[in-house]
Design an enzyme around this catalytic site. Structure first.
Site, PDB file in Angstrom:
ATOM      1  N   ASP A  74      48.282  32.559  26.828  1.00 30.83           N
ATOM      2  CA  ASP A  74      49.157  33.065  25.766  1.00 30.83           C
ATOM      3  C   ASP A  74      48.680  32.608  24.378  1.00 30.83           C
ATOM      4  O   ASP A  74      48.136  31.521  24.239  1.00 30.83           O
ATOM      5  CB  ASP A  74      50.586  32.549  26.023  1.00 30.83           C
ATOM      6  CG  ASP A  74      51.611  33.299  25.193  1.00 30.83           C
ATOM      7  OD1 ASP A  74      51.290  34.361  24.644  1.00 30.83           O
ATOM      8  OD2 ASP A  74      52.758  32.807  25.102  1.00 30.83           O
ATOM      9  N   GLY A  75      48.914  33.445  23.385  1.00 32.47           N
ATOM     10  CA  GLY A  75      48.676  33.032  21.997  1.00 32.47           C
ATOM     11  C   GLY A  75      47.479  33.678  21.319  1.00 32.47           C
ATOM     12  O   GLY A  75      47.092  33.248  20.228  1.00 32.47           O
ATOM     13  N   ASN A  76      46.905  34.714  21.934  1.00 31.07           N
ATOM     14  CA  ASN A  76      45.752  35.385  21.295  1.00 31.07           C
ATOM     15  C   ASN A  76      46.138  35.951  19.932  1.00 31.07           C
ATOM     16  O   ASN A  76      45.402  35.822  18.957  1.00 31.07           O
ATOM     17  CB  ASN A  76      45.246  36.548  22.159  1.00 31.07           C
ATOM     18  CG  ASN A  76      44.682  36.090  23.483  1.00 31.07           C
ATOM     19  OD1 ASN A  76      44.431  34.904  23.670  1.00 31.07           O
ATOM     20  ND2 ASN A  76      44.486  37.030  24.404  1.00 31.07           N
ATOM     21  N   HIS A 112      42.182  38.731  21.137  1.00 30.64           N
ATOM     22  CA  HIS A 112      41.961  39.074  22.547  1.00 30.64           C
ATOM     23  C   HIS A 112      40.484  38.917  22.923  1.00 30.64           C
ATOM     24  O   HIS A 112      40.163  38.437  24.004  1.00 30.64           O
ATOM     25  CB  HIS A 112      42.430  40.503  22.832  1.00 30.64           C
ATOM     26  CG  HIS A 112      43.924  40.670  22.716  1.00 30.64           C
ATOM     27  ND1 HIS A 112      44.824  39.772  23.264  1.00 30.64           N
ATOM     28  CD2 HIS A 112      44.685  41.623  22.112  1.00 30.64           C
ATOM     29  CE1 HIS A 112      46.060  40.170  23.004  1.00 30.64           C
ATOM     30  NE2 HIS A 112      46.007  41.284  22.301  1.00 30.64           N
ATOM     31  N   LEU A 151      34.608  29.963  44.417  1.00 33.43           N
ATOM     32  CA  LEU A 151      35.862  29.979  43.657  1.00 33.43           C
ATOM     33  C   LEU A 151      36.481  31.355  43.825  1.00 33.43           C
ATOM     34  O   LEU A 151      35.771  32.360  43.755  1.00 33.43           O
ATOM     35  CB  LEU A 151      35.547  29.729  42.164  1.00 33.43           C
ATOM     36  CG  LEU A 151      36.656  30.019  41.160  1.00 33.43           C
ATOM     37  CD1 LEU A 151      37.770  28.974  41.271  1.00 33.43           C
ATOM     38  CD2 LEU A 151      36.123  30.011  39.727  1.00 33.43           C
TER      39      LEU A 151
HETATM   40  C1  FPP Z   1      48.535  36.780  25.307  1.00 29.80           C
HETATM   41  O1  FPP Z   1      48.291  36.824  23.954  1.00 29.80           O
HETATM   42  C2  FPP Z   1      47.487  37.346  26.140  1.00 29.80           C
HETATM   43  C3  FPP Z   1      47.508  38.581  26.759  1.00 29.80           C
HETATM   44  C4  FPP Z   1      48.319  39.729  26.347  1.00 29.80           C
HETATM   45  C5  FPP Z   1      46.692  38.827  27.916  1.00 29.80           C
HETATM   46  C6  FPP Z   1      45.495  37.948  28.077  1.00 29.80           C
HETATM   47  C7  FPP Z   1      44.306  38.692  27.716  1.00 29.80           C
HETATM   48  C8  FPP Z   1      43.100  38.151  27.487  1.00 29.80           C
HETATM   49  C9  FPP Z   1      42.759  36.726  27.599  1.00 29.80           C
HETATM   50  C10 FPP Z   1      42.021  39.035  27.060  1.00 29.80           C
HETATM   51  C11 FPP Z   1      41.815  40.131  28.047  1.00 29.80           C
HETATM   52  C12 FPP Z   1      41.164  39.688  29.291  1.00 29.80           C
HETATM   53  C13 FPP Z   1      41.007  40.544  30.309  1.00 29.80           C
HETATM   54  C14 FPP Z   1      40.162  40.180  31.481  1.00 29.80           C
HETATM   55  C15 FPP Z   1      41.678  41.854  30.270  1.00 29.80           C
HETATM   56  P1  FPP Z   1      49.412  37.503  23.068  1.00 29.80           P
HETATM   57  O2  FPP Z   1      48.861  38.795  22.571  1.00 29.80           O
HETATM   58  O3  FPP Z   1      50.690  37.623  23.816  1.00 29.80           O
HETATM   59  O4  FPP Z   1      49.534  36.458  21.920  1.00 29.80           O
HETATM   60  P2  FPP Z   1      50.799  36.248  20.982  1.00 29.80           P
HETATM   61  O5  FPP Z   1      51.947  35.840  21.859  1.00 29.80           O
HETATM   62  O6  FPP Z   1      50.338  35.152  20.080  1.00 29.80           O
HETATM   63  O7  FPP Z   1      51.031  37.546  20.266  1.00 29.80           O
END
Ligand code: FPP
Length: 252
Positions: A26-28, A43, A137
């Protein structure tokens, strides 16, 4: 064994790792916003963190790593962001599958595949098929995944078995229901990590998390690395796991 391999083996032994680690990445978006960058960049950097984490999990001797890649609820995001996440999955499978395969990683996928684009379904099938004999793994990709939906799917399959006369109502137990989940042969996660500081499960592995230790890490997913994984494991090892009983079992 080379000196560095010996050192690494001794280190792995010293920190006694959990068998199955699951991660809510979480947190991208917040990582990107904090830098004035578009969410898509967050992302993309999230995929790099994922690559690092798969390598770290292998190095640490973790046997099962489950990642929450796309939730059933993520469809409510703007269509441009959904397209970006789908594109990143395509790229991840196309670019990284050969390396995962040569490193002995077995890919498994959980979640609903019916309403995914045909090419994504095919890529996920191919990844599972190509790597099915690997055993270093197991990387479990939760894609279009929601735990309540998974439990409902299991209940549907179970009800079908009952109505076909293959299963008696009196034979419906917790273990029996679990045997209809998406990947019933996997062990439950010992440790669930969520990054970004949020402290909830958000419909991730609700059934399997019954006795998991939860560790919440106050950094955004794109900053996650080997050291963060190790410190989450150290925290896990401090916990006593009782599984509802009285006798304490350490998290080793
Ligand atoms: C949360 O960040 C993350 C996601 C929505 C999914 C995780 C995705 C990745 C790590 C990249 C994609 C990888 C693959 C293999 C598809 P958020 O967007 O909810 O962050 P925020 O809460 O800060 O907005």
């Amino acid at each position: 064994m080379s000196k560095s391999e010996l050192l690494r083996a001794a280190h792995i032994d010293a920190i006694a790792v959990p068998r199955h680690v699951a991660i809510i990445m979480d947190g991208n978006g917040r990582w990107a916003a904090a830098r004035g960058l578009p969410r898509a960049e967050g992302h993309r950097r999230g995929v790099e963190a994922l690559r690092r984490t798969v390598r770290a999990a292998g190095d640490l001797g973790i046997q099962f790593l489950t990642i929450f890649s796309f939730s059933a609820e993520n469809w409510s995001r703007p269509s441009t962001e959904i397209r970006e996440l789908m594109m990143l999955l395509r790229r991840f499978v196309r670019h990284d599958l050969a390396e995962l395969h040569s490193n002995g990683v077995r890919v498994r996928v959980i979640g609903e595949r019916e309403n995914l684009a045909d090419d994504i379904r095919r890529l996920l099938d191919e990844a599972e098929q190509l790597t099915k004999n690997n055993d270093k793994l197991v990387l479990v990709v939760a894609f279009n995944y929601g735990a309540r939906q998974e439990i409902a799917r299991a209940a549907q399959r179970l009800a079908a078995a009952v109505s076909a006369g293959d299963l008696a109502v009196s034979a419906v137990t917790a273990d029996k229901l679990a045997s209809y989940l998406d990947a019933p042969d996997l062990p439950d996660p010992d440790l669930i990590i969520r990054t970004s500081g949020e402290q909830r499960l958000s419909n991730f592995l609700l059934w399997q998390a019954a006795y998991s230790e939860l560790v919440f890490v106050p950094i955004y997913w794109p900053d996650f690395d080997h050291a963060t994984l190790e410190s989450a494991i150290t925290e896990y090892r401090r916990r006593e796991r009782r599984f509802g009983g009285l006798v304490a079992r350490t998290g080793s």
